[in-house]
Design a protein around this motif. Structure first.
Motif, short mmCIF file in Angstrom:
data_model
loop_
_atom_site.label_atom_id
_atom_site.label_comp_id
_atom_site.label_asym_id
_atom_site.label_seq_id
_atom_site.Cartn_x
_atom_site.Cartn_y
_atom_site.Cartn_z
N SER A 158 61.83 26.80 16.73
CA SER A 158 61.93 25.54 17.46
C SER A 158 61.40 25.79 18.86
CB SER A 158 63.36 24.99 17.48
OG SER A 158 64.24 25.97 17.93
N GLY A 159 60.75 24.81 19.43
CA GLY A 159 60.19 24.96 20.77
C GLY A 159 58.88 24.21 20.90
N ALA A 160 58.23 24.44 22.02
CA ALA A 160 57.05 23.66 22.37
C ALA A 160 55.88 23.97 21.44
CB ALA A 160 56.65 23.94 23.81
N LEU A 161 55.09 22.95 21.17
CA LEU A 161 53.87 23.10 20.40
C LEU A 161 52.69 23.20 21.36
CD1 LEU A 161 54.60 20.59 17.51
CD2 LEU A 161 54.98 23.06 17.58
N GLY A 162 51.52 23.47 20.78
CA GLY A 162 50.41 23.90 21.63
C GLY A 162 49.54 22.86 22.29
N TRP A 163 50.00 21.67 22.52
CA TRP A 163 49.15 20.77 23.31
C TRP A 163 49.98 19.95 24.28
CZ3 TRP A 163 50.35 19.85 18.20
CH2 TRP A 163 50.91 18.61 17.88
N GLN A 164 49.30 19.44 25.27
CA GLN A 164 49.99 18.71 26.31
C GLN A 164 49.04 17.73 26.97
OE1 GLN A 164 51.06 21.51 29.42
NE2 GLN A 164 49.35 22.77 28.81
N ALA A 165 49.60 16.91 27.81
CA ALA A 165 48.74 16.01 28.57
C ALA A 165 48.08 16.82 29.67
CB ALA A 165 49.57 14.89 29.18
N GLY A 166 46.85 16.46 30.03
CA GLY A 166 46.18 17.15 31.14
C GLY A 166 46.97 16.94 32.42
N GLU A 167 46.40 17.41 33.50
CA GLU A 167 47.07 17.25 34.80
C GLU A 167 47.35 15.76 35.03
OE1 GLU A 167 48.97 18.63 38.02
OE2 GLU A 167 48.08 19.82 36.42
N LEU A 168 48.60 15.45 35.26
CA LEU A 168 48.96 14.05 35.45
C LEU A 168 48.81 13.69 36.92
CD1 LEU A 168 52.14 14.01 33.22
CD2 LEU A 168 49.86 13.23 32.64
N PRO A 169 48.39 12.47 37.19
CA PRO A 169 48.21 12.08 38.59
C PRO A 169 49.55 12.14 39.33
CG PRO A 169 48.06 10.18 37.11
CD PRO A 169 48.11 11.38 36.24
N ARG A 170 49.51 12.75 40.51
CA ARG A 170 50.73 12.83 41.33
C ARG A 170 50.52 11.98 42.56
NH1 ARG A 170 54.95 15.60 40.90
NH2 ARG A 170 55.21 17.16 39.27
N ARG A 171 51.58 11.34 43.00
CA ARG A 171 51.45 10.51 44.20
C ARG A 171 51.56 11.41 45.42
NH1 ARG A 171 51.85 5.35 42.86
NH2 ARG A 171 52.04 4.66 44.99
N VAL A 172 50.69 11.19 46.39
CA VAL A 172 50.77 11.98 47.61
C VAL A 172 51.73 11.35 48.61
CG1 VAL A 172 48.63 13.26 47.51
CG2 VAL A 172 48.59 10.90 48.31
#
Lengths: 320, 257
Positions: A158-172
């Motif tokens: 059990s645990g994380a699988l091998g894909w994710q969202a790219g860098e998500l926009p962060r508010r400055v």
């Protein structure tokens, strides 16, 4: 408070039935996209302290939005990444690190009744979602076809699988883009300046209905009063005392306070993740750029959902 | 009949627009709102997600991404929706696109059901019976539904019984409570906090999520109230009295009694 939410209940506002839906519709769609699901599928929207959830069937889930330090059994699991949970695993949230609302999507569809074309919980009507109410300890959410993929999913891992969202926009900064409201011109010239240059504190009266702000006291030019007229999520109203309220997901369908502005759709998601005691500022935007940023966001999410769908199918085959 | 040159259009944020006919409670203005409401709704345009009438304006909600796929090249979704609204509202119509229904609503005006009726009568130098007679001798229009699922804003209340909202709103108003606020009268569909002056209560179910049509009223409906006793209130049977129990023909309420 944990409730079932989707993108909201459209088509019944003329009956006074408000839209509800996720506060942060971006995170809701992101969680679904990473599992290759329909972007608007029903998820659990959680506020901290959040529920402890035991999986009675193996599944893949995804958490997005606020970081409540999620742990699957004793191991931390990441946000914005699909995670494989085995039967018996318990998901807990120990501490709030960032944000205000966390979304849990699971690969198997939840067995919930639709009400007026939506799965969202409408707390006012006590309808939709799970028995029209917030989730409580002991509630049991069933999967549709719980045993689908059992052979594939049941393993020791059990645990994380091998894909994710790219860098998500962060508010400055906490600057939120607004469009002028119908009663913008009711504000005095100095109040307009205050709205655009002042900073506004999110008070503790901030929930799914709306965020009450504390800032420079605003003044209305003249004595006009508004007869009840349409409002929506993102509408900024001026209250009789000269303070502002931003209406959020559980907004009424109509209201009688001057609508001085509206937060643009893509910025509402970020506001939904800001807890009380934060300061925000406003900046005037225009319809064209507001629309463009929403279209871009939706294109990104659609693309992510498409590629995740391929990955999840491949994963289920490899282990078949 | 048309809406030509009687309105202006303004954005209601980036995913809805407001068609303004006038910031007033006025039957002629609301006629235009309702005409526009039924005309736009009957078009069933893809991407138009909600059409919401209020006293003097109509809000039209849309999905930006779906509207982008409408013909019209590089125009914004807002411009595309506004253009369609102009087209629809500038046509000439022979008939109203809807027939207003008349609903007769029983109300028990006993003090136990209408805790503010005595106070209203004294304030207005009337007897309670006169307040009842005045309130129940007029036909009202459902100008709009808002505030909560099924809450009707009806007008126009006779000047002799108009009264402002309560200074301290109640934390709980019972379902079915009939209230007055200025020239408006309305019914609380479910128990909730509320500031209207409560003069009576109806046994008719205004909101039930399990009904095919969860809300009894529709914008534009006409309503008459008639007085019933507490015994009649307690004996009221929706089925026998012609009100929907959720199993009516097409799930539609049977108006009148």
């Amino acid at each position: 408070m944990d409730t079932i939410q989707d993108m909201g209940r459209m088509g019944s506002q003329h009956l006074g039935i408000n839209v509800s839906g996720a506060m942060d519709t971006y995170s809701l769609q992101l969680a679904n996209a990473l599992l290759g699901k329909d972007l608007g599928a029903a998820t659990i929207e959680m506020h901290f302290p959040a529920a402890e959830i035991r999986f009675d069937h193996s599944t893949i889930f995804c958490l997005t939005g606020g970081d409540f330090s999620p742990m699957l059994d004793q191991i931390s699991v990441p946000l914005n990444k699909p995670v494989l949970a085995q039967r018996g695993n318990i998901l807990r949230f120990s501490k709030i690190r960032s944000g205000a609302r966390c979304y849990l999507s699971v690969m198997h569809n939840l067995r919930i009744d639709r009400w007026m074309k939506s799965y969202s919980t409408n707390l006012k009507a006590e309808a939709g979602g799970y028995e029209g109410r917030r989730l409580r300890a002991g509630d049991r959410l069933d999967f549709v076809a719980p045993h689908a993929f059992d052979i594939v999913l049941t393993s020791n891992y059990s645990g994380a699988l091998g894909w994710q969202a790219g860098e998500l926009p962060r508010r400055v900064d906490n600057r939120f883009k607004i469009l002028r409201g119908n009663e913008w011109c009711w504000l005095s010239a100095s109040s307009i300046k205050s709205v655009l240059e002042g900073r506004f504190l999110i008070t503790h009266q901030a929930d799914r209905m709306g965020y009450r702000l504390m800032g420079p006291k605003l003044q209305q030019e003249g004595e006009q009063q508004l007869v009840s007229s349409g409002v929506k999520c993102g509408t900024i109203q001026m209250l009789p005392g000269g303070q502002l309220i931003v209406l959020m997901a559980d907004s009424h369908t109509t209201g009688g306070y001057p609508r001085i502005a509206h937060i643009i759709s893509t910025d509402i998601a970020a506001l939904a993740q800001l807890p009380p005691r934060n300061f925000i500022r406003f900046a005037l935007s225009d319809i064209d750029s507001a629309e463009r940023s929403l279209v871009e966001r939706q294109q990104f999410l659609e693309q992510l959902a498409r590629s995740s769908r391929i990955k999840i199918e491949r994963f289920l085959h490899v282990y078949n | 009949m048309n809406c030509k040159e009687t309105y202006s259009i303004f954005p209601l944020g980036d995913s809805a627009l407001l068609v303004n006919f006038g910031n007033v409670i006025d039957e002629a203005v609301n006629d235009k709102v309702l005409l526009a409401f039924y005309l736009i709704k009957s078009r069933s345009l893809p991407g138009i997600t909600d059409v919401v009438p209020s006293y003097g304006s109509l809000s039209i909600h849309y999905d930006i991404v779906t509207v982008q796929t409408w013909p019209g090249g590089g125009k914004s979704s807002y411009d595309k929706v506004a253009t369609i609204v102009h087209d629809v509202l500038n046509e000439e119509y022979e008939l109203l696109p809807y027939t207003p229904r008349l609903l007769k609503i029983p109300v028990c005006y006993a003090p136990a059901m209408g805790p503010d009726i005595g106070c209203l009568a004294r304030y207005r130098h009337l007897s309670v019976d006169e307040v009842v007679r005045i309130h129940s001798s007029r036909r009202y229009r459902v100008y709009m539904i808002g505030f909560m699922p099924g809450f009707t804003y009806m007008a126009e209340v006779d000047e002799r019984i108009q009264v402002r909202r309560r200074v301290d709103p109640r934390t709980r108003v019972e379902a079915g409570s009939v209230g007055i606020a200025g020239k408006q009268t309305g019914i609380y569909p479910v128990a909730s906090p509320g500031g209207w002056q409560i003069i009576g209560r109806t046994p008719v179910t205004i909101f039930n999520q399990d009904f095919t049509q969860p809300v009894l009223f529709q914008p534009g409906d006409e309503v008459e109230f008639y007085s019933i006793t507490e015994d009649e209130f307690n004996d009221f049977n929706p089925g026998h009295n012609g009100y929907h129990t959720g199993h009516g023909e097409n799930g539609k309420p049977a108006p009148g009694h």
